[in-house]
Motif scaffolding. Structure first.
Motif, mmCIF file in Angstrom:
data_model
loop_
_atom_site.group_PDB
_atom_site.id
_atom_site.type_symbol
_atom_site.label_atom_id
_atom_site.label_comp_id
_atom_site.label_asym_id
_atom_site.label_seq_id
_atom_site.Cartn_x
_atom_site.Cartn_y
_atom_site.Cartn_z
ATOM 1 N N MET A 196 0.876 -0.903 0.200
ATOM 2 C CA MET A 196 0.115 0.157 0.107
ATOM 3 C C MET A 196 1.334 1.252 -0.185
ATOM 4 O O MET A 196 1.597 1.022 0.624
ATOM 5 N N ASP B 24 -0.591 6.880 0.124
ATOM 6 C CA ASP B 24 -1.654 7.513 -0.406
ATOM 7 C C ASP B 24 -2.834 6.316 -0.748
ATOM 8 O O ASP B 24 -4.349 6.968 -0.793
ATOM 9 N N ARG C 62 -3.475 3.832 -1.832
ATOM 10 C CA ARG C 62 -3.495 3.056 -3.025
ATOM 11 C C ARG C 62 -2.656 1.696 -3.313
ATOM 12 O O ARG C 62 -1.386 1.903 -3.036
#
Length: 172
Positions: free
Chosen positions: A35, A38, A40
């Motif tokens: 991850m 941010d 994402r």
């Protein structure tokens, strides 16, 4: 004469050190997904869904076998995600189905009896297929000690049991 002897001793010691180096360990084809800051998912641009499935099961293996973890509680908590055939469990299920088709009756019986060595062998085969790796190379690397696939092997091994071979237990 003394210099020649000292140089020879040094050369022999240097050669011995070169031969005594640890063998090169197996690496996964891509860095593990993670991850980003941010929130994402960060993955290598050419990773496959199979590679991501191996990452997911490696994550499960790390969490279940963490030193501070209660394995039974963590396994129970992760079972719905591990067994979900709409996600990474579906990729694992497809590989298990193909592998089981090629097994002998004795191999299937050992799996049905939850033989740890048989379950680990199946976990290695599933990880290898999904990651595009060679199962024999993974086995050889694991013989040297825990390697790049240990967490994934642990995750798949637990999932095979908890998920009843991803719903394929009757085929054993």
């Amino acid at each position: 004469m003394k210099r020649g002897f000292a140089a020879m001793v040094w050369l022999v010691a240097l050669m011995g050190a070169a031969f005594a180096q640890a063998p090169e360990r197996l690496a996964r084809p891509f860095p593990e997904s993670r991850m980003g800051e941010d929130g994402r998912l960060v993955v290598a641009s050419n990773m496959t869904l199979g590679n991501l499935a191996v990452d997911q099961f490696a994550n499960y293996g790390r969490r279940i076998f963490a030193p501070e973890a209660d394995r039974e509680i963590v396994t129970r908590a992760l079972t719905p995600m591990m067994c979900d055939t709409a996600t990474a469990g579906g990729f694992a299920r497809d590989q298990v189905a193909q592998l089981v088709r090629g097994m002998s009756r004795q191999e299937r019986d050992r799996l049905k009896a939850r033989d740890p060595a048989s379950i680990e062998a199946l976990a290695i085969a599933v990880a290898a297929r999904l990651d595009g790796a060679d199962a024999e190379a993974i086995r050889a690397d694991e013989a040297l000690g825990p390697g790049a696939y240990r967490d994934a092997i642990n995750g798949f091994s637990v999932a095979l049991d908890a998920c009843r071979f991803f719903g394929l237990e009757r085929r054993l």
